[in-house]
Design a protein around this motif. Structure first.
Motif, mmCIF file in Angstrom:
data_model
loop_
_atom_site.group_PDB
_atom_site.id
_atom_site.type_symbol
_atom_site.label_atom_id
_atom_site.label_comp_id
_atom_site.label_asym_id
_atom_site.label_seq_id
_atom_site.Cartn_x
_atom_site.Cartn_y
_atom_site.Cartn_z
ATOM 1 N N UNK A 1 -29.115 42.372 -77.026
ATOM 2 C CA UNK A 1 -29.667 41.138 -76.450
ATOM 3 C C UNK A 1 -30.947 41.321 -75.639
ATOM 4 N N UNK A 2 -31.162 42.509 -75.080
ATOM 5 C CA UNK A 2 -32.346 42.714 -74.236
ATOM 6 C C UNK A 2 -33.559 43.204 -75.021
ATOM 7 N N UNK A 3 -33.440 43.332 -76.321
ATOM 8 C CA UNK A 3 -34.535 43.847 -77.155
ATOM 9 C C UNK A 3 -35.747 42.918 -77.059
ATOM 10 N N UNK A 4 -36.869 43.466 -76.591
ATOM 11 C CA UNK A 4 -38.084 42.674 -76.421
ATOM 12 C C UNK A 4 -39.300 43.596 -76.609
ATOM 13 N N UNK A 5 -39.742 43.779 -77.846
ATOM 14 C CA UNK A 5 -40.813 44.741 -78.129
ATOM 15 C C UNK A 5 -42.208 44.188 -77.859
ATOM 16 N N UNK A 6 -43.168 45.078 -77.818
ATOM 17 C CA UNK A 6 -44.595 44.725 -77.899
ATOM 18 C C UNK A 6 -44.933 44.617 -79.382
ATOM 19 N N UNK A 7 -45.879 43.758 -79.731
ATOM 20 C CA UNK A 7 -46.297 43.691 -81.123
ATOM 21 C C UNK A 7 -47.810 43.688 -81.245
ATOM 22 N N UNK A 8 -48.311 44.468 -82.193
ATOM 23 C CA UNK A 8 -49.729 44.461 -82.554
ATOM 24 C C UNK A 8 -49.910 43.629 -83.818
ATOM 25 N N UNK A 9 -50.867 42.704 -83.795
ATOM 26 C CA UNK A 9 -51.176 41.874 -84.957
ATOM 27 C C UNK A 9 -52.614 42.120 -85.399
ATOM 28 N N UNK A 10 -52.860 41.985 -86.673
ATOM 29 C CA UNK A 10 -54.196 42.241 -87.221
ATOM 30 C C UNK A 10 -55.103 41.024 -87.167
ATOM 31 N N UNK A 11 -54.534 39.854 -86.921
ATOM 32 C CA UNK A 11 -55.317 38.616 -86.907
ATOM 33 C C UNK A 11 -55.794 38.278 -85.490
ATOM 34 N N UNK A 12 -56.715 37.329 -85.407
ATOM 35 C CA UNK A 12 -57.063 36.758 -84.118
ATOM 36 C C UNK A 12 -55.933 35.838 -83.674
ATOM 37 N N UNK A 13 -55.924 35.464 -82.408
ATOM 38 C CA UNK A 13 -54.872 34.572 -81.918
ATOM 39 C C UNK A 13 -55.125 33.151 -82.449
ATOM 40 N N UNK A 14 -54.265 32.647 -83.333
ATOM 41 C CA UNK A 14 -54.461 31.292 -83.858
ATOM 42 C C UNK A 14 -54.276 30.253 -82.749
ATOM 43 N N UNK A 15 -55.044 29.200 -82.818
ATOM 44 C CA UNK A 15 -54.994 28.174 -81.781
ATOM 45 C C UNK A 15 -53.604 27.559 -81.649
ATOM 46 N N UNK A 16 -52.945 27.360 -82.792
ATOM 47 C CA UNK A 16 -51.643 26.679 -82.749
ATOM 48 C C UNK A 16 -50.541 27.536 -82.113
ATOM 49 N N UNK A 17 -50.802 28.832 -81.898
ATOM 50 C CA UNK A 17 -49.804 29.673 -81.243
ATOM 51 C C UNK A 17 -49.493 29.166 -79.833
ATOM 52 N N UNK A 18 -50.436 28.441 -79.217
ATOM 53 C CA UNK A 18 -50.192 27.934 -77.862
ATOM 54 C C UNK A 18 -49.012 26.965 -77.838
ATOM 55 N N UNK A 19 -48.753 26.303 -78.968
ATOM 56 C CA UNK A 19 -47.619 25.373 -79.035
ATOM 57 C C UNK A 19 -46.280 26.110 -79.063
ATOM 58 N N UNK A 20 -46.346 27.413 -79.327
ATOM 59 C CA UNK A 20 -45.120 28.208 -79.421
ATOM 60 C C UNK A 20 -45.089 29.285 -78.325
ATOM 61 N N UNK A 21 -45.763 28.977 -77.223
ATOM 62 C CA UNK A 21 -45.889 29.948 -76.137
ATOM 63 C C UNK A 21 -44.524 30.407 -75.621
ATOM 64 N N UNK A 22 -43.617 29.470 -75.402
ATOM 65 C CA UNK A 22 -42.308 29.833 -74.852
ATOM 66 C C UNK A 22 -41.541 30.750 -75.799
#
Length: 362
Positions: free
Chosen positions: A195-216
């Motif tokens: 349950x406590x698993x919370x990794x860091x993630x590296x992505x190859x893309x830029x931060x898409x604008x719509x990601x702000x809607x899924x911030x939580x």
């Protein structure tokens, strides 16, 4: 309850594997120049999108997908059709973050035979190594690699050449969708056990604008997200690798791995010869194989193998060097083998040759 379900599913997969050989062969796309993905993922996505009251025919517009067979366990969808379905679904729903919704629908059973085989492994490391070894059963255009540096483990995802064009907006959208669908989904499934698993993630893309809607969702799933990175990678403490899995069943796991191996062999027969050679070139026990050994492994004569490669514009030595360099990068990252062991496994004739190769990539 878990044990009962596990036994029932195991029995189903074993019976299925024994009796459905013909159907499995027929479900593999014949245009072998294209990579493919398991149809169950596309089926899950289509079921989700229909909640928007969208006609299934619109979802599969401009594809060659057989709707009557989409829910078959081993039906495969080629990568072009997969990208088209993603584009259609995002357009029809007007929801660029559709992958995040799809992630909520993922279950262990969504990953079919490989999902079950992994979840009954001894520990996390065994599970990930099983997934790495047999991922081509599910999806032929990605490669997975696990390595450890000091106290951190890195789970790296790379893509086969030609499958991802960063100058193509449709490919970028597909990448973003797959991040939401598979990687957010992966973390959610991992939390069933940890349950406590919370990794860091590296992505190859830029931060898409719509990601702000899924911030939580993103902030609760990942410790940190790094954008514009060289490779896609999950990063977490290496200590988690030794954690046992509560559904561990070593005996059944070995049986299912045999079935996975058979599936992998069937799939490889439909791939272009250069991919078959690259997959056959390295052996965990003996290291890199020579031309004669690879030909024998593929049930071909040396002359036939050389001719088939020449017809496709390849030669064995070129593929050998590519695989050796890929494995060298992996082994140096992993730091499990000594340099002498690496040199032996990868066929370097002497220390100076090995050191020159090492310095080129470090």
């Amino acid at each position: 309850m878990y044990v009962f379900k596990l036994l029932a599913i195991s029995y189903f997969f074993i019976k299925y594997s024994l009796k459905m050989d013909f159907l499995q062969k027929m479900s593999i796309p014949r245009h072998s120049t294209e990579h493919f993905i398991l149809g169950s993922y596309v089926h899950l996505l289509s079921q989700l999108v229909q909640k928007w009251n969208i006609n299934p025919n619109d979802i599969f517009l401009n594809t060659n997908i057989d709707l009557d067979r989409l829910n078959e366990l081993n039906y495969k969808v080629n990568i072009s059709d997969f990208k088209t379905v993603i584009r259609n679904c995002i357009t029809l729903t007007q929801e660029p973050g559709l992958g995040f919704y799809a992630a909520k629908e993922l279950k262990i059973s969504s990953h079919g035979l490989l999902g079950l085989t992994a979840v009954i492994s001894n520990d996390v490391k065994d599970a990930l190594e099983t997934i790495n070894k047999f991922v081509k059963i599910q999806c032929t255009f990605i490669n997975l690699d696990l390595y450890v540096e000091k106290d951190l483990s890195y789970y790296e995802i790379t893509y086969e050449d030609g499958t991802l064009d960063w100058n193509n907006p449709l490919d970028v959208a597909a990448y973003e969708f797959c991040f939401g669908f598979f990687l957010v989904g992966f973390v959610s499934l991992a939390r069933i056990f940890f349950p406590s698993f919370k990794p860091i993630i590296n992505l190859e893309c830029e931060c898409p604008q719509y990601f702000t809607h899924f911030h939580d969702l993103l902030s609760s799933t990942f410790e940190k997200i790094n954008y514009n990175q060289k490779n896609t990678c999950l990063i977490t403490s290496s200590h988690i690798l030794n954690n046992p899995l509560i559904m561990a069943d070593p005996l059944t796991s070995k049986k299912l791995q045999v079935i996975c191996e058979n599936e992998l062999n069937k799939i490889s027969k439909f791939q272009e010869i250069q991919f078959r050679v690259k997959n056959a070139l390295y052996d965990d026990l003996n290291g890199l194989l020579n031309l004669e050994q690879v030909a024998k492994k593929l049930n071909l004569t040396k002359r036939t193998l050389q001719r088939m490669l020449k017809e496709k514009g390849y030669n064995f030595q070129k593929l050998y060097k590519e695989v050796r360099e890929e494995k060298l990068v992996k082994f140096l990252k992993n730091q499990v083998l000594s340099r002498e062991e690496i040199a032996k496994k990868l066929g370097y004739s002497n220390t100076s040759t090995f050191n020159r190769a090492r310095k080129k990539i470090e």
